[in-house]
Design a protein around this motif. Structure first.
Motif, mmCIF file in Angstrom:
data_model
loop_
_atom_site.group_PDB
_atom_site.id
_atom_site.type_symbol
_atom_site.label_atom_id
_atom_site.label_comp_id
_atom_site.label_asym_id
_atom_site.label_seq_id
_atom_site.Cartn_x
_atom_site.Cartn_y
_atom_site.Cartn_z
ATOM 1 N N THR A 86 0.695 -1.143 0.043
ATOM 2 C CA THR A 86 0.129 0.118 0.115
ATOM 3 C C THR A 86 0.802 1.226 -0.036
ATOM 4 O O THR A 86 0.441 2.340 -0.383
ATOM 5 N N ASP A 87 1.848 1.271 0.466
ATOM 6 C CA ASP A 87 2.927 2.358 0.151
ATOM 7 C C ASP A 87 3.841 2.232 -0.866
ATOM 8 O O ASP A 87 3.991 1.322 -1.644
ATOM 9 N N PRO A 88 4.080 3.430 -1.425
ATOM 10 C CA PRO A 88 5.062 3.569 -2.577
ATOM 11 C C PRO A 88 6.339 3.365 -2.132
ATOM 12 O O PRO A 88 6.727 3.515 -1.018
ATOM 13 N N TYR A 89 7.229 2.626 -3.047
ATOM 14 C CA TYR A 89 8.472 2.220 -2.681
ATOM 15 C C TYR A 89 9.327 2.601 -3.712
ATOM 16 O O TYR A 89 8.935 2.680 -4.866
ATOM 17 N N GLU A 90 10.895 2.923 -3.352
ATOM 18 C CA GLU A 90 11.805 3.031 -4.438
ATOM 19 C C GLU A 90 12.041 1.871 -5.306
ATOM 20 O O GLU A 90 11.820 0.734 -5.112
ATOM 21 N N ASN A 96 3.218 10.120 -4.640
ATOM 22 C CA ASN A 96 4.767 10.409 -4.339
ATOM 23 C C ASN A 96 5.381 10.966 -5.413
ATOM 24 O O ASN A 96 5.165 10.670 -6.591
ATOM 25 N N LEU A 97 6.847 11.404 -5.069
ATOM 26 C CA LEU A 97 7.391 11.934 -6.100
ATOM 27 C C LEU A 97 8.927 11.513 -5.721
ATOM 28 O O LEU A 97 9.233 11.421 -4.298
ATOM 29 N N GLN A 98 9.816 11.130 -6.496
ATOM 30 C CA GLN A 98 10.950 10.133 -6.335
ATOM 31 C C GLN A 98 12.159 10.949 -6.932
ATOM 32 O O GLN A 98 11.895 11.307 -8.446
ATOM 33 N N TRP A 99 13.237 11.026 -6.459
ATOM 34 C CA TRP A 99 14.271 11.733 -7.283
ATOM 35 C C TRP A 99 15.459 10.499 -7.283
ATOM 36 O O TRP A 99 15.674 9.687 -6.523
ATOM 37 N N TYR A 100 16.058 10.353 -8.507
ATOM 38 C CA TYR A 100 17.016 9.356 -8.688
ATOM 39 C C TYR A 100 18.279 10.153 -9.486
ATOM 40 O O TYR A 100 18.432 10.961 -10.161
ATOM 41 N N ARG A 148 6.446 11.668 -0.009
ATOM 42 C CA ARG A 148 4.904 11.607 0.099
ATOM 43 C C ARG A 148 4.310 12.811 -0.459
ATOM 44 O O ARG A 148 4.435 13.898 -0.078
ATOM 45 N N SER A 149 2.897 12.767 -0.836
ATOM 46 C CA SER A 149 2.285 14.105 -1.410
ATOM 47 C C SER A 149 1.861 14.602 -0.401
ATOM 48 O O SER A 149 1.621 15.864 -0.237
ATOM 49 N N ASN A 150 1.709 14.022 0.993
ATOM 50 C CA ASN A 150 1.340 15.103 2.130
ATOM 51 C C ASN A 150 2.697 15.276 2.950
ATOM 52 O O ASN A 150 2.543 15.852 4.177
ATOM 53 N N GLU A 151 3.885 15.388 2.523
ATOM 54 C CA GLU A 151 5.164 15.819 3.040
ATOM 55 C C GLU A 151 5.400 17.014 2.312
ATOM 56 O O GLU A 151 5.077 17.183 1.118
ATOM 57 N N GLY A 205 4.651 9.306 -9.138
ATOM 58 C CA GLY A 205 3.855 8.270 -9.169
ATOM 59 C C GLY A 205 2.404 8.437 -8.488
ATOM 60 O O GLY A 205 1.904 9.349 -7.771
ATOM 61 N N ARG A 206 1.351 7.849 -9.357
ATOM 62 C CA ARG A 206 -0.003 8.005 -9.070
ATOM 63 C C ARG A 206 -0.433 6.780 -8.354
ATOM 64 O O ARG A 206 -1.422 6.727 -7.717
ATOM 65 N N SER A 207 0.223 5.611 -8.646
ATOM 66 C CA SER A 207 0.045 4.304 -7.961
ATOM 67 C C SER A 207 1.284 3.837 -7.772
ATOM 68 O O SER A 207 2.349 4.346 -7.816
ATOM 69 N N ASN A 208 1.152 2.775 -6.808
ATOM 70 C CA ASN A 208 2.546 2.137 -6.317
ATOM 71 C C ASN A 208 3.131 1.328 -7.192
ATOM 72 O O ASN A 208 4.294 0.828 -6.987
ATOM 73 N N TYR A 209 2.851 1.249 -8.327
ATOM 74 C CA TYR A 209 3.621 0.313 -9.290
ATOM 75 C C TYR A 209 4.152 1.011 -10.658
ATOM 76 O O TYR A 209 4.552 0.603 -11.543
ATOM 77 N N GLN A 210 3.608 2.616 -10.806
ATOM 78 C CA GLN A 210 4.153 3.105 -12.000
ATOM 79 C C GLN A 210 4.594 4.233 -11.657
ATOM 80 O O GLN A 210 3.867 5.330 -11.154
ATOM 81 N N LEU A 211 5.722 4.739 -12.162
ATOM 82 C CA LEU A 211 6.375 5.871 -12.079
ATOM 83 C C LEU A 211 6.566 6.524 -13.466
ATOM 84 O O LEU A 211 6.825 5.670 -14.581
ATOM 85 N N ILE A 212 6.123 7.768 -13.421
ATOM 86 C CA ILE A 212 6.489 8.573 -14.841
ATOM 87 C C ILE A 212 7.474 9.653 -14.727
ATOM 88 O O ILE A 212 7.666 10.298 -13.550
ATOM 89 N N TRP A 213 8.417 9.536 -15.829
ATOM 90 C CA TRP A 213 9.825 10.106 -15.517
ATOM 91 C C TRP A 213 9.983 11.564 -16.269
ATOM 92 O O TRP A 213 9.206 11.498 -17.379
ATOM 93 N N GLY A 214 10.618 12.378 -15.798
ATOM 94 C CA GLY A 214 11.023 13.528 -16.646
ATOM 95 C C GLY A 214 12.248 13.353 -17.423
ATOM 96 O O GLY A 214 12.638 12.114 -17.538
ATOM 97 N N ALA A 215 12.783 14.263 -18.249
ATOM 98 C CA ALA A 215 13.937 13.888 -19.043
ATOM 99 C C ALA A 215 15.269 14.239 -18.194
ATOM 100 O O ALA A 215 16.350 14.259 -19.035
ATOM 101 N N GLY A 216 15.364 14.771 -17.042
ATOM 102 C CA GLY A 216 16.540 14.874 -16.320
ATOM 103 C C GLY A 216 17.135 16.160 -16.473
ATOM 104 O O GLY A 216 17.010 16.930 -17.425
ATOM 105 N N THR A 217 18.020 16.368 -15.524
ATOM 106 C CA THR A 217 18.970 17.554 -15.313
ATOM 107 C C THR A 217 20.206 16.887 -15.334
ATOM 108 O O THR A 217 20.532 16.170 -14.668
ATOM 109 N N LYS A 218 21.023 17.445 -16.236
ATOM 110 C CA LYS A 218 22.506 16.949 -16.462
ATOM 111 C C LYS A 218 23.326 18.095 -15.532
ATOM 112 O O LYS A 218 23.266 19.026 -15.687
#
Lengths: 114, 110
Positions: free
Chosen positions: A98-102, B31-35, B50-53, B92-105
């Motif tokens: 249920t939580d998002p994961y890296e 959620n939003l993630q940085w790589y 997370r969206s509430n942070e 992330g809109r769901s826990n299984y799919q991330l949609i990515w930007g084009a990146g900053t070099k």
């Protein structure tokens, strides 16, 4: 002790050939992914599997067929390769719940179609 | 479909300076993630917010999230040569799919 591994690292082949890329993760994750990164570094999801079941298939040509023999493996088979398939393909894995994961990524497979 | 857009596309700074990268997105997220991606390598996860942070820290990294503006920023303080890489945001809109930007070099000059 590699977390997510892919083979081969480089793949050079001619148009029309069929090739496979293998991916394995030893993290105990339930979910695995295939991504394509083009020459502009744009990363696009292709497939996602959770517990060996396909849950995401993002408008990928049916020449691409993923196969998940078990939760630790997700292989990608490509039929009738085209020039436009040249890219870097990344496998990734993550926990599920249920939580998002890296996501944890493999080193990539650079595919060149000539 | 592309969701995130990083800004700037490329950034070159002197070692020791701070680097700030921004990410904007279009739809609601959970959620939003940085790589980080070093040249010729796979992506490495840096931070998940997370969206509430609103803010999160990890070592020299600070991430902010403004859901009202649909934007996030990644700050790297006291940059080092080893920080040279491409940085991607993924939403992330769901826990299984991330949609990515084009990146900053990011290039750190010694």
């Amino acid at each position: 002790d590699t977390a997510v591994s892919q083979t081969p690292k480089y793949l050079v082949t001619q148009m029309g050939n069929d090739k496979s890329i293998k991916c394995e993760q030893n993290l105990g994750h339930d979910t695995m992914y295939w991504y394509k990164q083009d020459s502009k570094k744009f990363l696009k999801i292709m497939f996602s599997y959770n517990n060996k079941e396909l849950i995401i298939n993002e408008t990928v040509p049916n020449r691409f067929s993923p196969k998940s023999p078990d939760k630790a493996h997700l292989n990608l088979h490509i039929n009738s390769l085209e020039l436009g398939d040249s890219a870097v393909y990344f496998c990734a894995s993550s926990r599920s719940g249920t939580d998002p994961y890296e996501q944890y990524f493999g080193p990539g497979t650079r595919l060149t179609v000539t | 479909s592309q969701q995130g857009e990083e800004d700037p596309q490329a950034l070159s700074i002197q070692e020791g300076e701070n680097a700030t990268m921004n990410c904007s997105y279009k739809t609601s997220i959970n959620n939003l993630q940085w790589y980080r991606q070093n040249s010729g390598r796979g992506l490495v996860h840096l931070i998940l917010i997370r969206s509430n942070e609103r803010e999160k820290h990890s070592g020299r990294l600070r991430v902010t999230l403004d859901t009202s503006k649909k934007s996030s920023s990644l700050l790297i303080t006291a940059s080092r040569a080893a920080d040279t890489a491409s940085y991607f945001c993924a939403t992330g809109r769901s826990n299984y799919q991330l949609i990515w930007g084009a990146g900053t070099k990011l290039i750190i000059k010694p």
